[in-house]
Design an enzyme around this catalytic site. Sequence first.
Site, PDB file in Angstrom:
ATOM      1  CB  ALA A 170      -0.940  -0.218   1.654  1.00  0.00           C
ATOM      2  CG  ASN A 171      -0.216   4.119  -1.783  1.00  0.00           C
ATOM      3  OD1 ASN A 171      -0.588   5.539  -0.962  1.00  0.00           O
ATOM      4  ND2 ASN A 171      -0.236   4.134  -2.898  1.00  0.00           N
TER       5      ASN A 171
END
Length: 397
Positions: free
Chosen positions: A208-209
């Site tokens: 993810a980020n």
Amino acid sequence: MSLHNRRVLLVITGGIAAYKSLDLIRRLRERGASVRAILTDAATRFVTPLAVQTLSGNRVYSDIFSLTDESEMGHLRLARDADLVVVAPATADMLAKMAGGIADDLASTALLATDRPILVAPAMNHRMWLHDATHANMALLEARGVKRIGPNSGALAEGETGPGRMAEPLEIVAAIETLLSAGPLKGRRALVTSGPTHEAIDPVRFLANRSSGKQGHAIAAALAHAGAETVLVSGPTAEPDPVGVTVHRVESARDMMKACEAALPVEIAVCAAAVADWRVEAASHKLKKTGAPPALKLTENPDILRTLSHAGNRRPRLVVGFAAETENLIAGARKKLASKGCDWIVANDVSPGTGVFGGDANIVHIVDAAGVEDWPALSKREVAERLAARIAHFFAA
Ligand code: C5P
């Protein structure tokens, strides 16, 4: 006078948040709306009909069997003589009645009889809000087209904390303005992407980020506020769904791509999502910790912005991309404008220390074929509003 000549029927039900509805009435009238109010019996224990009547400038209705009420304005006309019906606060009890089609007092009868759009502002103890029954009732109402604002999380009346606080009067006003908007983008369709994507590594892990979705969600809200029929395709975020926006929640870049294609045709596309550039060839079972660490095999994800920019006769008239960079911001944005084929790039510096990722403020530069426009430090909401105004100006020109 953003609500000039707009008629709001305000249903006040019996919760402590009813005191905030007095302020709501003032705010609506300041903006030019006329307000008629119905109080449930329980609501009259929290606020007096006299206060509501004084602030609204209209007589207050509460008794379905009142001969004088019926002779002045029958309950059916009351229910239909409005541009919007707002239930604030909406108790768990009233949501249950609405979901079940129960009409045992003037308020619930008017809500069943109305053919006008309905906005509810739930307010209750967090356990009541989180109860399966309330959840099911609210989901049913939303599936029927009822709009919702809040509840917000925070301190509750009984000294507990959680989701259940009624949205603030100004938030409710903004939602009402969106739902009744005759703004400059009325009649236009917009698509916004927001948030991060999650790319599965195995059934329990993902890449993810740090994108919070705050900027993208604010843009969707601002476009809807300006009158555009707005679809928001969002990756996993904690941001609430903006009122008056159709929200599709997705996880991966490929799901986001599919949802965006399904939203076409639109005239405006704003790609604010931080889409993962790569996905993992996901394992079908949970990877075990035994032995050497697994090597993740990465594959490139579809580029949504580029795909929309090259969608042939389905291309939105205006495609806006974002460039989050930590160095050579403007040069990078110019390159991106060309490589993606979009019309504008909103460039922002996300270097550590700027607090942009996850924060509330943003410093952006708008890069298009004509040049660069530097915007001052603004809140993400202000950036969204200015962007919506620039988009409206583009279509007006
Ligand atoms: O290529 P890069 O991620 O730097 O470009 C950022 C812009 O492209 C953003 O507008 C983002 O929403 C969009 N994008 C996209 N699909 C991708 C990658 C980026 O829509 N797979």
